[in-house]
Design a protein around this motif. Sequence first.
Motif, PDB file in Angstrom:
ATOM      1  N   ASP A  38       1.905  33.507  11.965  1.00  0.00           N
ATOM      2  CA  ASP A  38       2.230  34.114  10.677  1.00  0.00           C
ATOM      3  C   ASP A  38       2.918  33.165   9.703  1.00  0.00           C
ATOM      4  OD1 ASP A  38       1.233  36.449  11.706  1.00  0.00           O
ATOM      5  OD2 ASP A  38       3.181  37.302  12.222  1.00  0.00           O
ATOM      6  N   GLU A  39       3.736  32.249  10.224  1.00  0.00           N
ATOM      7  CA  GLU A  39       4.602  31.496   9.331  1.00  0.00           C
ATOM      8  C   GLU A  39       3.941  30.278   8.717  1.00  0.00           C
ATOM      9  OE1 GLU A  39       8.601  29.097  10.121  1.00  0.00           O
ATOM     10  OE2 GLU A  39       8.885  31.256  10.381  1.00  0.00           O
ATOM     11  N   PHE A  40       3.206  29.512   9.512  1.00  0.00           N
ATOM     12  CA  PHE A  40       2.610  28.283   9.010  1.00  0.00           C
ATOM     13  C   PHE A  40       1.539  27.809   9.976  1.00  0.00           C
ATOM     14  CE2 PHE A  40       6.202  27.321  11.685  1.00  0.00           C
ATOM     15  CZ  PHE A  40       5.704  26.373  12.542  1.00  0.00           C
ATOM     16  N   VAL A  41       0.764  26.835   9.520  1.00  0.00           N
ATOM     17  CA  VAL A  41      -0.206  26.187  10.405  1.00  0.00           C
ATOM     18  C   VAL A  41       0.329  24.794  10.698  1.00  0.00           C
ATOM     19  CG1 VAL A  41      -2.570  25.376  10.671  1.00  0.00           C
ATOM     20  CG2 VAL A  41      -2.109  27.489   9.406  1.00  0.00           C
ATOM     21  N   PRO A  42       0.744  24.514  11.932  1.00  0.00           N
ATOM     22  CA  PRO A  42       1.356  23.215  12.223  1.00  0.00           C
ATOM     23  C   PRO A  42       0.341  22.081  12.199  1.00  0.00           C
ATOM     24  CG  PRO A  42       1.034  24.442  14.247  1.00  0.00           C
ATOM     25  CD  PRO A  42       0.629  25.361  13.115  1.00  0.00           C
ATOM     26  N   ARG A  43       0.812  20.907  11.865  1.00  0.00           N
ATOM     27  CA  ARG A  43      -0.016  19.707  11.958  1.00  0.00           C
ATOM     28  C   ARG A  43       0.073  19.166  13.384  1.00  0.00           C
ATOM     29  NH1 ARG A  43      -2.226  18.086   7.463  1.00  0.00           N
ATOM     30  NH2 ARG A  43      -1.352  18.609   5.440  1.00  0.00           N
ATOM     31  N   ASP A  44      -0.829  18.252  13.706  1.00  0.00           N
ATOM     32  CA  ASP A  44      -0.845  17.684  15.053  1.00  0.00           C
ATOM     33  C   ASP A  44       0.481  17.038  15.413  1.00  0.00           C
ATOM     34  OD1 ASP A  44      -3.400  18.476  15.734  1.00  0.00           O
ATOM     35  OD2 ASP A  44      -4.342  16.659  14.964  1.00  0.00           O
ATOM     36  N   GLY A  45       1.153  16.452  14.420  1.00  0.00           N
ATOM     37  CA  GLY A  45       2.418  15.778  14.693  1.00  0.00           C
ATOM     38  C   GLY A  45       3.487  16.723  15.202  1.00  0.00           C
ATOM     39  N   GLN A  46       3.531  17.924  14.650  1.00  0.00           N
ATOM     40  CA  GLN A  46       4.517  18.899  15.119  1.00  0.00           C
ATOM     41  C   GLN A  46       4.193  19.345  16.536  1.00  0.00           C
ATOM     42  OE1 GLN A  46       5.384  22.359  12.686  1.00  0.00           O
ATOM     43  NE2 GLN A  46       5.790  23.508  14.539  1.00  0.00           N
ATOM     44  N   LEU A  47       2.912  19.572  16.795  1.00  0.00           N
ATOM     45  CA  LEU A  47       2.499  19.970  18.139  1.00  0.00           C
ATOM     46  C   LEU A  47       2.782  18.844  19.139  1.00  0.00           C
ATOM     47  CD1 LEU A  47       1.335  22.398  19.562  1.00  0.00           C
ATOM     48  CD2 LEU A  47      -0.966  21.503  19.120  1.00  0.00           C
ATOM     49  N   ALA A  48       2.613  17.597  18.693  1.00  0.00           N
ATOM     50  CA  ALA A  48       2.949  16.451  19.546  1.00  0.00           C
ATOM     51  C   ALA A  48       4.412  16.517  19.951  1.00  0.00           C
ATOM     52  CB  ALA A  48       2.668  15.132  18.810  1.00  0.00           C
ATOM     53  N   PHE A  80       1.085  14.267  31.742  1.00  0.00           N
ATOM     54  CA  PHE A  80       0.068  14.889  30.895  1.00  0.00           C
ATOM     55  C   PHE A  80       0.681  15.372  29.585  1.00  0.00           C
ATOM     56  CE2 PHE A  80      -2.051  18.624  29.194  1.00  0.00           C
ATOM     57  CZ  PHE A  80      -3.279  18.071  28.888  1.00  0.00           C
ATOM     58  N   LEU A  81       1.851  15.999  29.642  1.00  0.00           N
ATOM     59  CA  LEU A  81       2.514  16.453  28.416  1.00  0.00           C
ATOM     60  C   LEU A  81       2.773  15.274  27.482  1.00  0.00           C
ATOM     61  CD1 LEU A  81       5.081  18.950  29.990  1.00  0.00           C
ATOM     62  CD2 LEU A  81       3.161  19.575  28.507  1.00  0.00           C
ATOM     63  N   PHE A  82       3.243  14.166  28.042  1.00  0.00           N
ATOM     64  CA  PHE A  82       3.515  12.981  27.229  1.00  0.00           C
ATOM     65  C   PHE A  82       2.221  12.371  26.690  1.00  0.00           C
ATOM     66  CE2 PHE A  82       7.687  12.147  29.711  1.00  0.00           C
ATOM     67  CZ  PHE A  82       8.370  13.032  28.878  1.00  0.00           C
ATOM     68  N   ARG A  83       1.204  12.302  27.539  1.00  0.00           N
ATOM     69  CA  ARG A  83      -0.072  11.734  27.109  1.00  0.00           C
ATOM     70  C   ARG A  83      -0.659  12.557  25.969  1.00  0.00           C
ATOM     71  NH1 ARG A  83      -5.123  12.192  26.576  1.00  0.00           N
ATOM     72  NH2 ARG A  83      -6.610  10.531  27.084  1.00  0.00           N
ATOM     73  N   HIS A  84      -0.605  13.884  26.112  1.00  0.00           N
ATOM     74  CA  HIS A  84      -1.176  14.741  25.078  1.00  0.00           C
ATOM     75  C   HIS A  84      -0.377  14.636  23.773  1.00  0.00           C
ATOM     76  CE1 HIS A  84      -3.980  17.673  23.705  1.00  0.00           C
ATOM     77  NE2 HIS A  84      -3.036  18.547  23.391  1.00  0.00           N
ATOM     78  N   ALA A  85       0.924  14.446  23.896  1.00  0.00           N
ATOM     79  CA  ALA A  85       1.746  14.241  22.701  1.00  0.00           C
ATOM     80  C   ALA A  85       1.276  13.003  21.946  1.00  0.00           C
ATOM     81  CB  ALA A  85       3.214  14.107  23.091  1.00  0.00           C
ATOM     82  N   ILE A  86       0.985  11.928  22.676  1.00  0.00           N
ATOM     83  CA  ILE A  86       0.513  10.698  22.031  1.00  0.00           C
ATOM     84  C   ILE A  86      -0.874  10.905  21.421  1.00  0.00           C
ATOM     85  CG2 ILE A  86      -0.295   8.344  22.505  1.00  0.00           C
ATOM     86  CD1 ILE A  86       2.132   7.968  24.266  1.00  0.00           C
ATOM     87  N   GLU A  87      -1.750  11.608  22.121  1.00  0.00           N
ATOM     88  CA  GLU A  87      -3.080  11.897  21.567  1.00  0.00           C
ATOM     89  C   GLU A  87      -2.966  12.629  20.228  1.00  0.00           C
ATOM     90  OE1 GLU A  87      -6.865  14.830  22.395  1.00  0.00           O
ATOM     91  OE2 GLU A  87      -5.843  14.009  24.155  1.00  0.00           O
ATOM     92  N   LEU A  88      -2.128  13.645  20.179  1.00  0.00           N
ATOM     93  CA  LEU A  88      -1.947  14.409  18.952  1.00  0.00           C
ATOM     94  C   LEU A  88      -1.326  13.559  17.845  1.00  0.00           C
ATOM     95  CD1 LEU A  88      -0.673  17.721  20.563  1.00  0.00           C
ATOM     96  CD2 LEU A  88      -2.810  17.472  19.291  1.00  0.00           C
ATOM     97  N   ALA A  89      -0.362  12.716  18.210  1.00  0.00           N
ATOM     98  CA  ALA A  89       0.275  11.851  17.217  1.00  0.00           C
ATOM     99  C   ALA A  89      -0.719  10.840  16.650  1.00  0.00           C
ATOM    100  CB  ALA A  89       1.469  11.135  17.837  1.00  0.00           C
ATOM    101  N   LEU A  90      -1.594  10.309  17.498  1.00  0.00           N
ATOM    102  CA  LEU A  90      -2.641   9.396  17.026  1.00  0.00           C
ATOM    103  C   LEU A  90      -3.574  10.097  16.048  1.00  0.00           C
ATOM    104  CD1 LEU A  90      -3.491   7.535  20.358  1.00  0.00           C
ATOM    105  CD2 LEU A  90      -2.652   6.448  18.259  1.00  0.00           C
ATOM    106  N   LYS A  91      -3.927  11.318  16.368  1.00  0.00           N
ATOM    107  CA  LYS A  91      -4.825  12.072  15.482  1.00  0.00           C
ATOM    108  C   LYS A  91      -4.146  12.375  14.146  1.00  0.00           C
ATOM    109  CE  LYS A  91      -7.807  13.908  19.094  1.00  0.00           C
ATOM    110  NZ  LYS A  91      -8.363  15.056  19.829  1.00  0.00           N
ATOM    111  N   GLN A  92      -2.843  12.647  14.167  1.00  0.00           N
ATOM    112  CA  GLN A  92      -2.125  12.860  12.917  1.00  0.00           C
ATOM    113  C   GLN A  92      -2.082  11.577  12.090  1.00  0.00           C
ATOM    114  OE1 GLN A  92       2.111  12.965  12.961  1.00  0.00           O
ATOM    115  NE2 GLN A  92       2.248  14.479  11.338  1.00  0.00           N
ATOM    116  N   THR A  93      -1.853  10.446  12.755  1.00  0.00           N
ATOM    117  CA  THR A  93      -1.800   9.154  12.060  1.00  0.00           C
ATOM    118  C   THR A  93      -3.138   8.844  11.395  1.00  0.00           C
ATOM    119  OG1 THR A  93      -0.180   8.362  13.676  1.00  0.00           O
ATOM    120  CG2 THR A  93      -1.297   6.697  12.350  1.00  0.00           C
TER     121      THR A  93
END
Length: 204
Positions: A38-48, A80-93
């Motif tokens: 309801d509040e917002f649509v997060p970007r990949d960086g926030q999910l990272a 895996f949590l850390f790896r996925h965080a980096i994947e999402l951060a790369l996609k945001q970049t």
Amino acid sequence: MDKKKLNKQRSAQRPTVFRAGSFDPGSPTWCATHILRDEFVPRDGQLADEFFRAGDAVVRHLRCGESLGHAEYLFRPVAFLFRHAIELALKQTIDAACRAEHIERNENVEEVLGAHSLHPLWEVARRGIIARWPDEDPREPNAVGALIQDLHGVDKTGQNLRYVRDTSQQRTAQRFPDSVDLEHLRDRVKAVLDFLGGCAVSAR
């Protein structure tokens, strides 16, 4: 009783992993998940950041001496949590570099963004970083690239840390290093995320 009410009653009685209705907002495990839609649509960086904080919480818990069992049996989920965080951060970049027109969002870039392989994601992100800062010292991005390559070597597609065997029925643990300090891993991943986050913000 009309059919609509009956279906609603049956639905309410159906076993579910997610309990409907109100819980105690004071509970540390209570989630008001409706704000996520309801509040917002997060970007990949926030999910990272969310994936990183989940892995960090486990590492901190282990560091405090709280018993969670042997640390090696938490390596896969934490890594895996850390790896996925980096994947999402790369996609945001990459997304930030495309929006700032430092790189073209072409078919090849879209293909890389649609997959989960860290090395190709880093190669595209690095292009955007170099285009934005062509005269900067390359040592920091080189160091970040080496850390990303370490994770890529252990898990190229995001599958090895999630499954015991890969699609060729090879044991995924064969690709793991002999030993890992999860705190060290956490700190190196944080450094990568800080670098990528700075690049994504500054690219705009």
